[in-house]
Design an enzyme around this catalytic site. Structure first.
Site, PDB file in Angstrom:
ATOM      1  N   TYR A 228     -27.148  10.062 -30.799  1.00  0.00           N
ATOM      2  CA  TYR A 228     -26.522   8.962 -30.053  1.00  0.00           C
ATOM      3  C   TYR A 228     -27.630   7.988 -29.602  1.00  0.00           C
ATOM      4  O   TYR A 228     -28.640   8.410 -29.027  1.00  0.00           O
ATOM      5  CB  TYR A 228     -25.757   9.524 -28.846  1.00  0.00           C
ATOM      6  CG  TYR A 228     -25.279   8.417 -27.945  1.00  0.00           C
ATOM      7  CD1 TYR A 228     -24.267   7.548 -28.367  1.00  0.00           C
ATOM      8  CD2 TYR A 228     -25.872   8.193 -26.707  1.00  0.00           C
ATOM      9  CE1 TYR A 228     -23.855   6.500 -27.553  1.00  0.00           C
ATOM     10  CE2 TYR A 228     -25.465   7.149 -25.896  1.00  0.00           C
ATOM     11  CZ  TYR A 228     -24.457   6.301 -26.331  1.00  0.00           C
ATOM     12  OH  TYR A 228     -24.057   5.256 -25.538  1.00  0.00           O
ATOM     13  N   CYS A 281     -17.993  -1.383 -17.207  1.00  0.00           N
ATOM     14  CA  CYS A 281     -17.457  -2.115 -16.052  1.00  0.00           C
ATOM     15  C   CYS A 281     -17.374  -3.614 -16.332  1.00  0.00           C
ATOM     16  O   CYS A 281     -17.274  -4.409 -15.401  1.00  0.00           O
ATOM     17  CB  CYS A 281     -18.320  -1.872 -14.821  1.00  0.00           C
ATOM     18  SG  CYS A 281     -18.220  -0.194 -14.197  1.00  0.00           S
ATOM     19  N   THR A 284     -20.826  -6.333 -20.862  1.00  0.00           N
ATOM     20  CA  THR A 284     -20.941  -7.053 -22.129  1.00  0.00           C
ATOM     21  C   THR A 284     -19.887  -8.149 -22.218  1.00  0.00           C
ATOM     22  O   THR A 284     -20.163  -9.257 -22.679  1.00  0.00           O
ATOM     23  CB  THR A 284     -20.824  -6.074 -23.320  1.00  0.00           C
ATOM     24  OG1 THR A 284     -21.846  -5.083 -23.166  1.00  0.00           O
ATOM     25  CG2 THR A 284     -21.019  -6.775 -24.645  1.00  0.00           C
TER      26      THR A 284
HETATM   27  C1  SPV Z   1     -25.227   1.860 -21.394  1.00  0.00           C
HETATM   28  O1  SPV Z   1     -24.401   2.773 -21.388  1.00  0.00           O
HETATM   29  O2  SPV Z   1     -25.627   1.323 -20.375  1.00  0.00           O
HETATM   30  C2  SPV Z   1     -25.744   1.397 -22.658  1.00  0.00           C
HETATM   31  C3  SPV Z   1     -25.617   2.257 -23.799  1.00  0.00           C
HETATM   32  O3  SPV Z   1     -26.319   0.367 -22.716  1.00  0.00           O
HETATM   33  S1  SPV Z   1     -26.813   3.470 -23.764  1.00  0.00           S
HETATM   34  O4  SPV Z   1     -27.767   3.126 -24.784  1.00  0.00           O
HETATM   35  O5  SPV Z   1     -26.137   4.697 -24.054  1.00  0.00           O
HETATM   36  O6  SPV Z   1     -27.452   3.505 -22.487  1.00  0.00           O
END
Ligand code: SPV
Ligand code: MN
Length: 635
Positions: A228, A281, A284
């Site tokens: 992931y 939340c 984006t």
């Molecule tokens: C987040 O969840 O804040 C992200 C994805 O930007 S991660 O790369 O999983 O943190």
């Protein structure tokens, strides 16, 4: 300059790398880099190593290899591929993530995933030993921020996953030239990643040996047995933790924030805002609001440049949550993800029999069978614990370059970043914060708004969902030095800044008593346009116990202009009534949390939260539990 051909790792690296790769590595003349590559190739024992430079040919090699090795599969639209992480590898793994620090630092780092450095390194090095046997290790240089800028930090990643390297290629600027020309040859971040043993679907098998260990002061992150991207892609959250630590030492800031420009067309004006929101939340979605311009959606570095508060987006791409991206709510990204010819990696969505991706909240009917994060899937399939498996994961993602977006701001390339005039902190609550409120000043904004930000936990992090948890600056998972020092660094950062940004809180999640959201998803546009007018001193506001809220007469035309919606006074009064009891409860939770977990939390913060509670209680005796906007008077 040291003769790297005589370096202790030279013969090993020559034997593992082609002449072309070895030449690219040695041409950098960087002994620290060379030793790092040598040390970890020796430890991880890949069959061979591949060194990338900034060429398109190397990017193509990575893209092609990810397909050939089955780490990605082509979808039917040109340029689109799909990657699956393992069934239990669908989000950041806090239990497996540790900040390695010295024994002396440990007591101040309670709650910050800290671990004794020596113990952690010993543990992970055992796992790394021989982990890349039978595989190829790719060495890829990238840069956080535009290359050769006041913000840039060079990064090197060694990984045996072409999917990870491909993601890095989309998300970050290539860094070979940066390494070639950078002034301090010793200052860069280093990452080692191995997906470990793989099953027939290419998923990591040994999740019990999944580790994400940050050796903070040595600026190395070692990540094993996962895929992931939040656990594997070095430049993302690993680099963020290293950068936060470094920024604390050097007096700048690394924040979990988007950067976007609100466009005031009437005034031909663009005003930059940054915003921190915990995952899922609306971060984006805010960053890429239609009609506005996006610079970045996840990680910002802030520096004082000539007395100005300036920010860069560390990335050049987006690793975005795809759930609920649909034509109506997120039209910009929805269109981008449907366009053939764009290079997109989808992860953990359903691949239909038509080789198209389907995700939750997409707004179209999904096929009843296909492939998903659980393998072959058909409706009703259950996992080993008997739970029905949804057709796509709620933390399924897309990875794209930013410049595909029709509303990309060309300023994302500027080496001196953009001038920031407003900061937004957004949480997720159904009954506490008003949709937008301005803090009276920077210090109060940081203490009362940023540090008390909370959110329900979401699917972006493995663990129970829906638990209300403190999220200071939406950054708790990444703060890598004592919280009190981090808070103080945030306060002090604006010393010497000529125009200090205004601070706002936003909350898109207020609900009515039947559990329905009170506003449409794009109402965020109206809140931001109000903040834009405030930054320029062009609208008044009503005082509240914690700051300022909009007047109805200013919002009504903004709803018409931004959304073509009629905004009723009745809705306004419901949205903007100040809710005293939930705020008292929230501040009480903050005090309890920091007293328990942050031994160095400055007394000033604790006393401010306490005096704010007193103030709210006095207000309650005067106004009752809800204060109608316009009624409150600051004494
Ligand atoms: C987040 O969840 O804040 C992200 C994805 O930007 S991660 O790369 O999983 O943190
Ligand atoms: Mn993030």
């Amino acid at each position: 300059m040291a003769d790297l051909n005589r370096n202790r790792y030279a013969s090993l690296l020559k034997s593992k790398m082609s002449d072309a790769s070895f030449t690219k590595l040695i041409a950098l003349g960087n002994e620290r880099l060379f030793n790092f590559v040598g040390e970890y190739i020796e430890l991880c024992e890949p069959d061979c190593g591949y060194m990338c430079d900034d060429s398109d040919a190397d990017a193509e090699y990575i893209r092609k290899s990810a397909l050939e090795r089955g780490e990605e599969t082509r979808l039917s639209r040109d340029g689109h591929t799909i990657h699956y992480d393992g069934y239990d590898d669908q989000g950041r793994a806090p239990g497996a993530t540790k900040n390695l620090v010295s024994k002396e630092d440990l007591p101040l780092m309670k709650s910050l995933q800290a671990m004794d450095r020596e113990v952690g390194l010993a543990e992970v090095r055992v796992i790394l030993k021989g982990i890349m046997k039978g595989k190829e290790a790719v060495v890829k240089l990238s840069c956080e921020g535009p290359i050769l800028s006041p913000f840039s930090i060079g990064c090197v990643q060694i990984s045996d996953s072409f999917y990870v390297c491909h993601s890095e290629e989309l998300l970050y600027r290539r860094g070979y030239e940066h390494f070639m020309k950078m002034e301090n040859k010793d200052k860069f971040f280093r990452f080692v990643h191995s997906a470990g043993r793989l099953d027939a679907r290419g998923c990591s098998i040994d999740l019990d040996k999944r580790k994400i260990y940050q050796d903070l002061d040595d600026m190395i992150v070692l990540s094993t047995n996962n895929q992931y991207a939040g656990n594997s892609v070095g430049l993302k959250k690993h680099a963020m933790r290293l950068a936060i630590r470094l920024s604390g030492k050097e007096g700048w800031l690394c924040e979990h924030m988007f950067i976007m420009a609100v466009q005031n067309e009437k005034k031909a004006r663009a005003t930059y805002f940054c915003g921190a929101f915990p995952s899922a939340c609306g971060k984006t979605a805010t960053a890429m609001l239609p009609g506005e311009k996006i610079v970045g959606d996840d990680i910002a570095y802030f520096r004082n440049i000539g007395g100005e508060f300036r920010a860069v987006n560390v990335e050049r791409g987006i690793f975005g949550i795809i759930k609920d991206v649909n034509a109506e709510d997120d039209p910009v990204i929805f269109r981008t993800l449907q366009t053939p010819g764009h290079e997109v990696i989808f992860s953990n969505v359903l691949t239909g029999p038509d080789s198209l991706p389907y995700w939750l909240g997409m707004g179209v009917d999904n096929p009843k069978k296909g492939k998903n994060f659980a393998g072959d899937w058909s409706e009703g399939k259950r996992d080993s614990e008997g739970n029905v498996i949804p057709f796509a994961h709620s933390n399924a993602r897309y990875t794209i370059r930013l410049n595909y977006l029709e509303n990309i701001d060309p300023a994302y390339k500027d080496k001196n970043g953009v001038l920031v005039e407003g900061i937004v902190y957004g949480g997720r609550d159904s009954d506490t914060s008003v949709p937008i409120e301005e803090a009276p000043d920077w210090e109060s904004g940081i203490i009362v708004k940023a540090c008390t930000l909370e959110s329900e936990t979401t699917s972006a992090t493995i663990g129970q969902e829906g638990v209300l948890a403190p999220q200071p600056m939406a950054n708790l998972d990444f703060i890598s030095y004592p919280i009190g020092q981090y808070f103080t660094n945030n306060i002090r950062f604006v010393e010497g800044i000529k125009n200090v940004p205004h601070i706002y809180t936003v909350n898109y999640f207020l609900k009515d008593k039947d559990g329905r959201f009170l506003t449409s998803k794009l109402a965020k546009k109206a809140w931001l346009h109000w903040a834009e007018l405030r930054v320029h001193g062009e609208v008044g506001a009503y005082r509240t116990p914690l700051g300022y809220v909009p007047r109805y007469e200013d919002l009504k035309p903004l709803f018409r202009e931004c959304l073509d919606e009629d905004f009723s006074q009745e809705l306004y009064l419901e949205l903007f009534k100040f809710r005293i009891d939930p705020w008292v409860a929230k501040l009480t939770r903050a005090i309890q949390f920091y007293q328990k977990t942050a031994p160095d939390c400055p007394e000033k913060f604790l006393s401010t939260w306490k005096s704010t509670i007193d103030k709210l209680q006095q207000a309650k005796s005067k106004y009752g539990p809800f204060i109608e906007p316009g009624k409150y008077q600051e004494s």
